[in-house]
Design an enzyme around this catalytic site. Sequence first.
Site, short mmCIF file in Angstrom:
data_model
loop_
_atom_site.label_atom_id
_atom_site.label_comp_id
_atom_site.label_asym_id
_atom_site.label_seq_id
_atom_site.Cartn_x
_atom_site.Cartn_y
_atom_site.Cartn_z
N SER A 91 0.82 -1.21 0.00
CA SER A 91 0.00 0.00 0.00
C SER A 91 0.86 1.27 0.00
CB SER A 91 -0.96 -0.03 1.20
OG SER A 91 -1.93 0.98 1.10
N ASP A 230 -2.30 6.29 -3.29
CA ASP A 230 -1.09 5.61 -2.84
C ASP A 230 -0.77 4.49 -3.83
OD1 ASP A 230 -3.26 4.04 -2.21
OD2 ASP A 230 -2.48 3.35 -0.29
N ASP A 232 -1.33 1.29 -4.13
CA ASP A 232 -2.31 0.31 -4.60
C ASP A 232 -3.69 0.91 -4.77
OD1 ASP A 232 -2.75 0.66 -1.85
OD2 ASP A 232 -3.45 -1.39 -1.57
N ASP A 234 -5.91 2.08 -2.75
CA ASP A 234 -7.02 1.95 -1.82
C ASP A 234 -7.27 3.28 -1.11
OD1 ASP A 234 -4.73 1.85 -0.23
OD2 ASP A 234 -5.49 0.25 1.08
#
Length: 442
Positions: A91, A230, A232, A234
């Site tokens: 992440s 960020d 990834d 999410d």
Amino acid sequence: MFGTSGIRGPVGDVVTADLALSVGRALGTETDRVVVGRDPRESGRLLVDALAAGLRETGTDVLDLGLAATPTVARAVGWEGCDAGVSVTASHNPPPDNGLKLWQPSGRAFDTQRRERITARVEAEDWTLEPWDGLGSREPADATERHVEALTGAVDFGEHDPPGVIVDVGNGAGGVTVEALSRLGCHVETLNASPDGRFPGRPSEPTPGNCGSLVSLVGDSDAALGIAHDGDADRMRGVAADGTFLSGDVLLAVLATASTSAGDRVAVPVDTSLAVEDYLADRGVETTRTPVGDVHVAAAVAAGAAFGGEPSGAWIWPGETLCPDGPLAAVKLAELATERPLAARAAEVPTYPIERDSLRAVDKGEVMDRIRETVAERYDDVSTMDGVRVNTDEGWFLLRASGTQPLVRVTAEAREEARAAELFETARSLAVAAGAETAEEY
């Protein structure tokens, strides 16, 4: 083994191919079909290979999305009729890290019971491996197109012209946001759009300090808003047209207000500003506090909250999915910007003095144990739901171990600036006395 957002840590130390193989074997023993995907970190390729090998050894079929945003992976579990999903990602963590996050068909991350069951299997090497003719398959798959369709169907600009948007992808997997906004008719410009797990454009976490280029570009352009993700995707953070980077608490209040009606409940973590609670209460919306982590916010949303969010940038709409979907938050923020400038919305939200810091703690568990002992002796109004939160007449402070990094998070807030500073220094001193140290790199 699991933190608040799955398994994370330095590659070659905490996170290894051997660990990914074991997790695959443990998960595969309980499943028949699993979808996997990864963020742009180069280490993700070998970790996906090891994870998929472990799954296939137990007879589980693997659908491999390749490079994909974490919310795309989470949504694909249900779309593809799978039993579980795994995102290979760290992440917002720095480039040396990687990790694994497990998803349920509902789009919700694995809860405590499921994480503990996988941990127990890994520790006991409790899995069932199939013979040569019982191995699972591994097939490529693509869920990005369906994710884009879901995003474009989730908003309606109505009679308003699609806004201009600048998207800072952060060299991550958030290209789905760019595609969705483009199909909605927005004029989209990008920053750091090439996936690169070294994150050369900026550090992965979309903080005000890391997103200076986005802030400057939005402020000097005709764009109605800026979006930052960020690694990834999410997480989603926003910039108003005047170049103001919206704080996580203000953005939480804005999104929650637009997503709820009087009588609804909103789920927020324990480190959320009092200003959010006050602002929503004035509109008849109740606030429910949870431990930090999207899995806990999602649990509260699944139990009836109309919306859930974290100031760090995770946003959950139960009518869409129970995973934090940064691209979904991006298109919804764009929709709000067409109706009324984000700066005007943000100006209505009160802001109280709040200070946050992170201190390094190699053994954060021991540090937190010492903090609990000290706080229990000195204060009366203490909550240990997640970390240690001390409430006073003027404000509060919170000390909690990061669920993803070797850090102790320090937060303090009051309605008066001087008192907030005092509470913050008190909290920080408690952490340092317990063994935490300054961590400038975070």
